[in-house]
Design an enzyme around this catalytic site. Structure first.
Site, PDB file in Angstrom:
ATOM      1  N   LYS A  13       0.834  -1.212   0.000  1.00 31.76           N
ATOM      2  CA  LYS A  13       0.000   0.000   0.000  1.00 31.76           C
ATOM      3  C   LYS A  13       0.870   1.264   0.000  1.00 31.76           C
ATOM      4  CE  LYS A  13      -2.035  -1.149   3.913  1.00 31.76           C
ATOM      5  NZ  LYS A  13      -1.350  -2.432   4.262  1.00 31.76           N
ATOM      6  N   ARG A  88      -9.781   0.758   8.439  1.00 32.80           N
ATOM      7  CA  ARG A  88      -9.315  -0.583   8.772  1.00 32.80           C
ATOM      8  C   ARG A  88     -10.344  -1.361   9.564  1.00 32.80           C
ATOM      9  NH1 ARG A  88      -3.323   0.300   8.645  1.00 32.80           N
ATOM     10  NH2 ARG A  88      -2.354  -1.662   9.182  1.00 32.80           N
ATOM     11  N   ARG A 127      12.326  -5.872   4.761  1.00 32.21           N
ATOM     12  CA  ARG A 127      12.341  -4.428   5.037  1.00 32.21           C
ATOM     13  C   ARG A 127      13.124  -4.157   6.334  1.00 32.21           C
ATOM     14  NH1 ARG A 127       6.816  -1.285   5.190  1.00 32.21           N
ATOM     15  NH2 ARG A 127       6.396  -2.576   7.004  1.00 32.21           N
ATOM     16  N   ARG A 139      11.171  -0.683  12.281  1.00 35.67           N
ATOM     17  CA  ARG A 139       9.835  -0.586  12.898  1.00 35.67           C
ATOM     18  C   ARG A 139       9.683  -1.665  13.968  1.00 35.67           C
ATOM     19  NH1 ARG A 139       5.160   0.210   8.373  1.00 35.67           N
ATOM     20  NH2 ARG A 139       4.040  -1.056   9.894  1.00 35.67           N
ATOM     21  N   ARG A 150      -0.481  -8.738  13.487  1.00 38.48           N
ATOM     22  CA  ARG A 150      -0.978  -7.752  12.507  1.00 38.48           C
ATOM     23  C   ARG A 150      -1.875  -8.450  11.485  1.00 38.48           C
ATOM     24  NH1 ARG A 150       4.575  -5.207  10.588  1.00 38.48           N
ATOM     25  NH2 ARG A 150       3.318  -4.066   9.085  1.00 38.48           N
TER      26      ARG A 150
HETATM   27  P1  AP5 Z   1       4.747  -1.519   1.846  1.00 39.87           P
HETATM   28  O1  AP5 Z   1       4.484  -0.731   0.639  1.00 39.87           O
HETATM   29  O2  AP5 Z   1       5.292  -0.812   3.053  1.00 39.87           O
HETATM   30  O3  AP5 Z   1       3.419  -2.306   2.276  1.00 39.87           O
HETATM   31  P2  AP5 Z   1       2.231  -1.824   3.168  1.00 39.87           P
HETATM   32  O4  AP5 Z   1       1.028  -2.528   2.679  1.00 39.87           O
HETATM   33  O5  AP5 Z   1       2.177  -0.324   3.216  1.00 39.87           O
HETATM   34  O6  AP5 Z   1       2.738  -2.441   4.550  1.00 39.87           O
HETATM   35  P3  AP5 Z   1       2.891  -1.827   5.973  1.00 39.87           P
HETATM   36  O7  AP5 Z   1       3.715  -2.814   6.726  1.00 39.87           O
HETATM   37  O8  AP5 Z   1       3.373  -0.415   6.001  1.00 39.87           O
HETATM   38  O9  AP5 Z   1       1.378  -1.835   6.358  1.00 39.87           O
HETATM   39  P4  AP5 Z   1       0.610  -1.938   7.628  1.00 39.87           P
HETATM   40  O10 AP5 Z   1      -0.753  -1.806   7.118  1.00 39.87           O
HETATM   41  O11 AP5 Z   1       0.850  -3.088   8.513  1.00 39.87           O
HETATM   42  O12 AP5 Z   1       1.237  -0.732   8.472  1.00 39.87           O
HETATM   43  P5  AP5 Z   1       0.702   0.708   8.851  1.00 39.87           P
HETATM   44  O13 AP5 Z   1       1.866   1.586   8.909  1.00 39.87           O
HETATM   45  O14 AP5 Z   1      -0.470   1.094   8.034  1.00 39.87           O
HETATM   46  O15 AP5 Z   1       5.673  -2.747   1.438  1.00 39.87           O
HETATM   47  C1  AP5 Z   1       6.204  -3.628   2.377  1.00 39.87           C
HETATM   48  C2  AP5 Z   1       7.546  -4.171   1.854  1.00 39.87           C
HETATM   49  O16 AP5 Z   1       7.289  -4.965   0.690  1.00 39.87           O
HETATM   50  C3  AP5 Z   1       8.493  -3.049   1.402  1.00 39.87           C
HETATM   51  O17 AP5 Z   1       9.800  -3.399   1.747  1.00 39.87           O
HETATM   52  C4  AP5 Z   1       8.312  -3.005  -0.122  1.00 39.87           C
HETATM   53  O18 AP5 Z   1       9.465  -2.588  -0.789  1.00 39.87           O
HETATM   54  C5  AP5 Z   1       7.961  -4.450  -0.446  1.00 39.87           C
HETATM   55  N1  AP5 Z   1       7.046  -4.567  -1.584  1.00 39.87           N
HETATM   56  C6  AP5 Z   1       5.977  -3.767  -1.883  1.00 39.87           C
HETATM   57  N2  AP5 Z   1       5.361  -4.189  -2.997  1.00 39.87           N
HETATM   58  C7  AP5 Z   1       6.026  -5.300  -3.421  1.00 39.87           C
HETATM   59  C8  AP5 Z   1       5.859  -6.180  -4.531  1.00 39.87           C
HETATM   60  N3  AP5 Z   1       4.871  -6.015  -5.429  1.00 39.87           N
HETATM   61  N4  AP5 Z   1       6.742  -7.190  -4.648  1.00 39.87           N
HETATM   62  C9  AP5 Z   1       7.749  -7.368  -3.754  1.00 39.87           C
HETATM   63  N5  AP5 Z   1       7.963  -6.552  -2.690  1.00 39.87           N
HETATM   64  C10 AP5 Z   1       7.109  -5.529  -2.522  1.00 39.87           C
HETATM   65  O19 AP5 Z   1       0.130   0.420  10.331  1.00 39.87           O
HETATM   66  C11 AP5 Z   1       0.998   0.148  11.408  1.00 39.87           C
HETATM   67  C12 AP5 Z   1       0.185   0.098  12.692  1.00 39.87           C
HETATM   68  O20 AP5 Z   1      -0.418   1.379  12.946  1.00 39.87           O
HETATM   69  C13 AP5 Z   1      -1.005  -0.888  12.712  1.00 39.87           C
HETATM   70  O21 AP5 Z   1      -0.607  -2.193  13.046  1.00 39.87           O
HETATM   71  C14 AP5 Z   1      -1.884  -0.256  13.785  1.00 39.87           C
HETATM   72  O22 AP5 Z   1      -1.402  -0.510  15.066  1.00 39.87           O
HETATM   73  C15 AP5 Z   1      -1.727   1.233  13.501  1.00 39.87           C
HETATM   74  N6  AP5 Z   1      -2.714   1.732  12.529  1.00 39.87           N
HETATM   75  C16 AP5 Z   1      -2.468   2.270  11.309  1.00 39.87           C
HETATM   76  N7  AP5 Z   1      -3.599   2.625  10.694  1.00 39.87           N
HETATM   77  C17 AP5 Z   1      -4.605   2.297  11.544  1.00 39.87           C
HETATM   78  C18 AP5 Z   1      -6.021   2.389  11.449  1.00 39.87           C
HETATM   79  N8  AP5 Z   1      -6.629   2.908  10.361  1.00 39.87           N
HETATM   80  N9  AP5 Z   1      -6.766   1.942  12.506  1.00 39.87           N
HETATM   81  C19 AP5 Z   1      -6.160   1.439  13.607  1.00 39.87           C
HETATM   82  N10 AP5 Z   1      -4.826   1.307  13.758  1.00 39.87           N
HETATM   83  C20 AP5 Z   1      -4.057   1.732  12.720  1.00 39.87           C
END
Ligand code: AP5
Length: 197
Positions: A13, A88, A127, A139, A150
């Protein structure tokens, strides 16, 4: 253009949102980034969110809804925005629908990155290794143990949004297992189609 990128942790994402920012000149609203900034700045929200995030659980709807409501009123969101990692939960999905309706706005499309669960933990660990090798902070939730939680949270609370947005005729799916450039091309095609209709 107001769109949501939906998918489990590590689906890509954030990676795809960054590319959309560059291409369309609209901001990426990542609740994860906003919460991490609040944790770093030790704000009240950050203090409340830290332990929950470190454990891989979801922060309360009340907190994230308030953060997003405030953010979308900023000037740079006037032309649209990319919601990355929000909503979410079903309650957040209802909240964003209300937020937009109150402002006379609506969502254009929800793009689900469809991925194979087994690939996700590998991406997250990679990552973490890359950040470490570059001397950057890793992280706290980027390890195999927290990742399991997660993913469980995703299936319990976020995956129901797939049905929710399908029923609202907003859901489009792309193959998130493809190479990053190919995923971008699929998203571009979805957006071109959305803009045409
Ligand atoms: P990346 O692009 O970072 O993937 P992502 O889907 O953004 O993954 P995240 O780990 O950032 O998502 P998340 O939803 O767990 O974390 P968030 O920060 O939102 O890619 C990941 C890796 O894969 C990278 O190294 C990239 O290079 C690689 N990659 C990407 N595409 C690829 C491909 N096609 N092929 C190969 N490799 C690839 O949330 C963190 C925490 O915050 C949550 O756990 C929660 O506690 C809190 N939080 C955030 N939002 C909310 C909400 N709305 N409600 C409640 N709690 C929330």
């Amino acid at each position: 253009m107001k769109l949501i990128l939906l998918g489990p942790p590590g689906a890509g994402k954030g990676t795809q949102a960054q590319r959309l920012v560059d291409k369309h000149g609209i901001p990426q609203l990542s609740t994860g980034d906003m919460l991490r900034a609040a944790v770093k700045a030790e704000t009240e929200v950050g203090k409340r969110a830290k332990a929950v995030m470190d454990a891989g659980e979801l922060v309360s709807d009340e907190i994230v809804n308030a953060i997003v409501a405030e953010r979308i009123d900023q000037d740079d969101c006037a032309k649209g925005f990319i919601l990355d990692g929000y909503p979410r939960t079903l309650a957040q999905a209802d909240a964003v629908a209300d937020m937009l309706a109150e402002r006379g706005l609506h969502l254009d499309v929800v793009i689900e990155l469809v991925v194979d669960d087994k690939a996700l933990v590998g991406r997250i660990l990679k990552r973490a290794e890359e950040a470490k090798a570059a001397g950057q902070p890793v992280r706290k939730d980027d390890n195999a143990e927290v990742f399991d939680e997660r993913l469980r949270e995703y299936y319990k609370k976020t995956a129901p949004l797939i049905g929710y947005y399908y029923a609202n005729d907003l859901l489009k799916q792309v193959d998130g297992m493809a190479a990053i450039d190919d995923v971008t091309a699929q998203i571009d095609a979805v957006l071109a189609d959305t803009l045409r209709n």
